[in-house]
Write a protein that holds these residues in place. Structure first.
Motif, PDB file in Angstrom:
ATOM      1  N   LYS A 175      31.460  13.281  25.525  1.00  0.00           N
ATOM      2  CA  LYS A 175      31.302  13.703  24.142  1.00  0.00           C
ATOM      3  C   LYS A 175      31.665  14.964  24.080  1.00  0.00           C
ATOM      4  O   LYS A 175      32.454  15.479  22.820  1.00  0.00           O
ATOM      5  N   SER A 176      31.277  15.872  24.883  1.00  0.00           N
ATOM      6  CA  SER A 176      31.428  17.393  24.616  1.00  0.00           C
ATOM      7  C   SER A 176      32.878  17.655  24.729  1.00  0.00           C
ATOM      8  O   SER A 176      33.297  19.114  24.670  1.00  0.00           O
ATOM      9  N   SER A 177      33.742  16.943  25.565  1.00  0.00           N
ATOM     10  CA  SER A 177      35.120  17.422  26.013  1.00  0.00           C
ATOM     11  C   SER A 177      36.181  17.362  24.964  1.00  0.00           C
ATOM     12  O   SER A 177      37.026  17.822  24.955  1.00  0.00           O
ATOM     13  N   GLY A 178      35.786  16.583  23.820  1.00  0.00           N
ATOM     14  CA  GLY A 178      36.917  16.424  22.671  1.00  0.00           C
ATOM     15  C   GLY A 178      37.768  15.238  23.222  1.00  0.00           C
ATOM     16  O   GLY A 178      38.500  14.485  22.119  1.00  0.00           O
ATOM     17  N   ILE A 179      37.703  14.660  24.387  1.00  0.00           N
ATOM     18  CA  ILE A 179      38.607  13.609  24.711  1.00  0.00           C
ATOM     19  C   ILE A 179      38.323  12.319  23.989  1.00  0.00           C
ATOM     20  O   ILE A 179      39.298  11.490  23.651  1.00  0.00           O
ATOM     21  N   LEU A 180      37.055  12.208  24.111  1.00  0.00           N
ATOM     22  CA  LEU A 180      36.822  10.863  23.361  1.00  0.00           C
ATOM     23  C   LEU A 180      37.275  10.756  21.916  1.00  0.00           C
ATOM     24  O   LEU A 180      37.552   9.661  21.626  1.00  0.00           O
ATOM     25  N   ASP A 181      37.112  11.764  21.269  1.00  0.00           N
ATOM     26  CA  ASP A 181      37.682  11.894  19.786  1.00  0.00           C
ATOM     27  C   ASP A 181      39.050  11.482  19.656  1.00  0.00           C
ATOM     28  O   ASP A 181      39.304  11.007  18.784  1.00  0.00           O
ATOM     29  N   GLU A 182      39.850  11.536  20.723  1.00  0.00           N
ATOM     30  CA  GLU A 182      41.275  11.132  20.611  1.00  0.00           C
ATOM     31  C   GLU A 182      41.279   9.772  20.590  1.00  0.00           C
ATOM     32  O   GLU A 182      42.488   9.101  20.187  1.00  0.00           O
TER      33      GLU A 182
END
Ligand code: GSH
Length: 217
Positions: A175-182
């Motif tokens: 969640k905090s990595s930003g990758i999920l939002d991709e």
């Protein structure tokens, strides 16, 4: 019979729900089973009493009468098998739900843990900057496949199951990595998991342990 699990007495994540007792709490909440928690310190986890329960000196463990288990996959599977609510009724559906549990733990979680290690433990190494994009791309590869597979469905195979519980638990670490939002459908999938009342109760219960205690870093 009383169910007792173990959890960190103090968690490096300060209660953001990433310690693996959360997934066991979540499973128990989904099936409506009360449980007790024994908190263990990092030192106690490596001492004989805890090693007798968990040979690798980790949390969580699960005790119920004569039965003692470690490994969240085995624990959640046991809970799902014994109680209604986490596995479908038909045999093929159950087999597929178990398959998704293994996919979460065996195929999706490893690169995500690798990324966590690369970011948390290796960032001061001279080769870290060069390696990090490779590790991130390995995560993206897995997420791209999972995203395609989930498509616009709510859950990986029909109704919510232990497979989703495990997959969402594993993805939460990103969640905090930003990758999920991709991958908007995966971000929405995780949000659906977090919105479940059982998850909320599990999250609140683990957070209550750490309230007021310092966070690492
Ligand atoms: N594969 C195990 C992993 C257990 C694990 O890594 N537990 C962490 C907490 S989330 C732990 O106890 N870390 C402390 C240590 O390894 O010393 C499972 O799914 O139960």
């Amino acid at each position: 019979m009383t169910i007792t699990i173990t959890a960190f007495e103090w968690s490096p994540d300060g209660g953001s729900g990433l310690a693996r007792d959360t997934r066991v709490r979540w499973a128990l909440e989904e099936v409506g089973q009360p449980y007790e928690v024994r908190l263990v310190s990092f030192r106690a986890m490596k001492e004989p009493a805890h090693l007798a329960l968990h040979p690798f000196g980790q949390i969580p463990t699960y005790e119920e009468g004569d039965l003692a288990l470690f490994e969240t996959g085995a624990i959640v599977f046991h809970i799902a098998e014994r109680h209604e609510g986490l596995l479908p009724d038909d045999a093929n559906g159950r087999a597929r739900a178990v398959m998704w549990m293994f996919a979460a733990l065996n195929t999706v979680e490893p690169p995500i843990l690798e990324l966590a290690n690369a970011r948390l433990l290796e960032s001061d190494k001279p080769w870290s900057k060069e390696r990090l994009p490779l590790v991130e791309d390995r995560v993206r590869d897995r997420l791209a496949r999972l995203s395609e597979c989930l498509s616009d469905a709510n859950w990986v195979d029909g109704a919510f199951s232990a497979g989703d519980l495990m997959m969402v638990s594993v993805l939460l670490r990103l969640k905090s990595s930003g990758i999920l939002d991709e991958f908007p459908n995966l971000a929405a999938y995780v949000a659906r998991g977090e919105a479940r009342p059982a998850y909320k109760r599990a999250f609140a219960a683990q957070l209550a342990v750490y309230a007021g205690k310092p966070v690492a870093g």
